[in-house]
Design an enzyme around this catalytic site. Structure first.
Site, PDB file in Angstrom:
ATOM      1  N   SER A 142     -66.994  70.576  -2.276  1.00  0.00           N
ATOM      2  CA  SER A 142     -68.045  71.486  -3.471  1.00  0.00           C
ATOM      3  C   SER A 142     -68.420  69.696  -3.337  1.00  0.00           C
ATOM      4  CB  SER A 142     -67.678  70.944  -4.411  1.00  0.00           C
ATOM      5  OG  SER A 142     -68.568  70.366  -5.429  1.00  0.00           O
ATOM      6  N   TYR A 155     -61.291  70.886 -12.017  1.00  0.00           N
ATOM      7  CA  TYR A 155     -62.348  71.274 -11.179  1.00  0.00           C
ATOM      8  C   TYR A 155     -62.551  70.016  -9.821  1.00  0.00           C
ATOM      9  CZ  TYR A 155     -66.709  73.540  -7.795  1.00  0.00           C
ATOM     10  OH  TYR A 155     -66.966  74.149  -7.219  1.00  0.00           O
TER      11      TYR A 155
HETATM   12  P1  NAD Z   1     -69.551  82.878  -8.003  1.00  0.00           P
HETATM   13  O1  NAD Z   1     -68.339  83.136  -9.278  1.00  0.00           O
HETATM   14  O2  NAD Z   1     -70.375  83.589  -7.543  1.00  0.00           O
HETATM   15  O3  NAD Z   1     -68.403  83.569  -6.370  1.00  0.00           O
HETATM   16  C1  NAD Z   1     -67.047  83.235  -6.561  1.00  0.00           C
HETATM   17  C2  NAD Z   1     -66.308  84.917  -5.779  1.00  0.00           C
HETATM   18  O4  NAD Z   1     -64.509  84.337  -6.244  1.00  0.00           O
HETATM   19  C3  NAD Z   1     -66.161  85.509  -6.203  1.00  0.00           C
HETATM   20  O5  NAD Z   1     -66.854  86.402  -5.323  1.00  0.00           O
HETATM   21  C4  NAD Z   1     -65.029  86.261  -7.447  1.00  0.00           C
HETATM   22  O6  NAD Z   1     -64.736  87.195  -7.705  1.00  0.00           O
HETATM   23  C5  NAD Z   1     -64.246  85.420  -6.718  1.00  0.00           C
HETATM   24  N1  NAD Z   1     -63.123  85.119  -7.248  1.00  0.00           N
HETATM   25  C6  NAD Z   1     -62.678  84.228  -8.053  1.00  0.00           C
HETATM   26  N2  NAD Z   1     -61.573  84.128  -9.200  1.00  0.00           N
HETATM   27  C7  NAD Z   1     -60.242  84.543  -7.836  1.00  0.00           C
HETATM   28  C8  NAD Z   1     -58.947  85.182  -7.406  1.00  0.00           C
HETATM   29  N3  NAD Z   1     -58.425  85.696  -8.653  1.00  0.00           N
HETATM   30  N4  NAD Z   1     -58.995  86.407  -6.311  1.00  0.00           N
HETATM   31  C9  NAD Z   1     -59.550  86.189  -5.878  1.00  0.00           C
HETATM   32  N5  NAD Z   1     -61.471  86.218  -6.092  1.00  0.00           N
HETATM   33  C10 NAD Z   1     -61.674  85.493  -6.876  1.00  0.00           C
HETATM   34  O7  NAD Z   1     -69.028  81.268  -7.772  1.00  0.00           O
HETATM   35  P2  NAD Z   1     -69.909  80.800  -6.256  1.00  0.00           P
HETATM   36  O8  NAD Z   1     -70.281  79.938  -6.664  1.00  0.00           O
HETATM   37  O9  NAD Z   1     -70.247  81.268  -5.069  1.00  0.00           O
HETATM   38  O10 NAD Z   1     -68.234  79.938  -5.926  1.00  0.00           O
HETATM   39  C11 NAD Z   1     -67.767  79.633  -4.668  1.00  0.00           C
HETATM   40  C12 NAD Z   1     -67.362  78.154  -4.104  1.00  0.00           C
HETATM   41  O11 NAD Z   1     -68.124  77.672  -4.338  1.00  0.00           O
HETATM   42  C13 NAD Z   1     -66.296  78.042  -4.950  1.00  0.00           C
HETATM   43  O12 NAD Z   1     -65.428  77.243  -4.211  1.00  0.00           O
HETATM   44  C14 NAD Z   1     -66.826  76.808  -5.826  1.00  0.00           C
HETATM   45  O13 NAD Z   1     -66.607  75.779  -6.587  1.00  0.00           O
HETATM   46  C15 NAD Z   1     -67.837  76.187  -4.794  1.00  0.00           C
HETATM   47  N6  NAD Z   1     -68.926  75.371  -4.802  1.00  0.00           N
HETATM   48  C16 NAD Z   1     -69.820  76.305  -5.615  1.00  0.00           C
HETATM   49  C17 NAD Z   1     -71.187  75.647  -6.026  1.00  0.00           C
HETATM   50  C18 NAD Z   1     -71.995  75.947  -6.971  1.00  0.00           C
HETATM   51  O14 NAD Z   1     -73.486  75.422  -7.011  1.00  0.00           O
HETATM   52  N7  NAD Z   1     -72.377  77.626  -6.899  1.00  0.00           N
HETATM   53  C19 NAD Z   1     -71.305  73.954  -5.777  1.00  0.00           C
HETATM   54  C20 NAD Z   1     -70.246  74.049  -5.185  1.00  0.00           C
HETATM   55  C21 NAD Z   1     -69.010  74.226  -4.402  1.00  0.00           C
END
Ligand code: NAD
Length: 260
Positions: A142, A155
């Site tokens: 991130s 985080y």
């Molecule tokens: P999201 O909530 O849409 O997806 C998260 C995924 O992780 C889902 O499939 C969920 O079921 C899974 N998950 C959560 N807990 C779990 C567990 N205990 N076991 C197995 N799976 C689990 O979120 P996202 O925004 O798509 O985030 C995905 C990644 O991208 C994360 O690591 C997040 O930190 C990173 N990220 C997101 C953003 C953003 O702005 N959305 C920015 C930077 C980084």
């Protein structure tokens, strides 16, 4: 060399960025083992869509807080697909709260899902990739792996840890045709961020619209949220031969956020 026919494990791919990467990979001909929480019907629909691209897609429900389940995800992938070429560590959760009030169980869950799960998957993947003589490990870190924001102590700590894990993994595998890199997205409007909009509004005492414009897009100089397709494209590039000497680094896809 084309990536078509390779096998990828993508953690947390039932939603958001992970799902976008699974769709991008499937379109490129990569077989995918998806993982994450979610309703059975939703997961079945995702598998149907992915299989529709002419690849093999399967689901494993490993909970990323449980190391034994993570090991099973990796061994099941190898057994079912006969290979495990690409690992995308993507599963993640968020909690927005001042550090002096930060719930300890949230700290532990974020460390387990956002950081330790990547250690467990990587540990299991490396011997498989070494015997195949090729591998790609992509950690979804991130912008918060590079810089901090208030109220996201766990985080930010976990994502900085992911960058450290990325560098160490890269060095240990450098001579074996296995690269390891981190992608550092800015804000992507996924369910994880939609929830943060509400929580940040409460933590900062401002409206949800102000969170989007004055907090999130303030940091993003392009004034655009990042799209999951852009992250899928970046991940595919990291799997390509053009990226064989790109290892141990991070690619920011953050609209200029961390340049300032
Ligand atoms: P999201 O909530 O849409 O997806 C998260 C995924 O992780 C889902 O499939 C969920 O079921 C899974 N998950 C959560 N807990 C779990 C567990 N205990 N076991 C197995 N799976 C689990 O979120 P996202 O925004 O798509 O985030 C995905 C990644 O991208 C994360 O690591 C997040 O930190 C990173 N990220 C997101 C953003 C953003 O702005 N959305 C920015 C930077 C980084």
């Amino acid at each position: 060399m084309s990536v078509a026919g390779k096998v990828a494990v993508i953690t947390g791919s039932t939603s958001g960025i992970g799902l976008g990467i699974a769709q991008g990979f499937a379109r490129a001909g990569i077989n995918v083992m998806i993982n994450g929480l979610g309703d059975t019907k939703v997961i079945e629909a995702i598998l149907e869509e992915l299989n529709g691209y002419g690849i093999k897609a399967q689901y494993h429900g490993a909970d990323m807080t449980q190391s034994a389940q993570i090991r099973d995800l990796m061994s099941t992938t190898l057994e079912s697909f006969g290979a495990l070429d690409i690992l995308v560590n993507n599963a993640g959760i968020q909690k927005v709260s001042p550090i002096d009030e930060f719930p300890e169980d949230s700290w532990d869950a974020i460390m387990a899902i956002n950081l330790s799960s990547s250690f467990h998957t990587t540990k299991a993947a490396i011997p498989i990739m070494r015997s195949a003589g090729w591998g790609r490990i992509i950690n979804i870190a991130s912008a918060h792996g590079l810089v901090a924001s208030p109220f996201k102590s766990a985080y930010v700590a976990a994502k900085h840890g992911v960058i450290g894990l990325t560098k160490t993994t890269a060095l240990e595998c450098a001579e074996q045709n296995i690269t390891c890199n981190a992608i550092c997205p800015g804000y992507v409007m996924t369910p994880l961020v939609e929830k943060q909009v509400t929580d940040t509004a409460i933590a900062r005492g401002i409206s949800e619209e102000q969170v989007k414009t004055d907090v999130m897009l303030k940091a993003q100089w392009t004034k655009k949220f990042v799209e999951v397709e852009e992250l899928a494209g970046t991940a595919l590039f990291l799997c390509s031969d053009s990226a064989q000497n790109i290892t141990g680094t991070n690619i920011s896809v953050d609209g200029g956020w961390t340049a300032a």
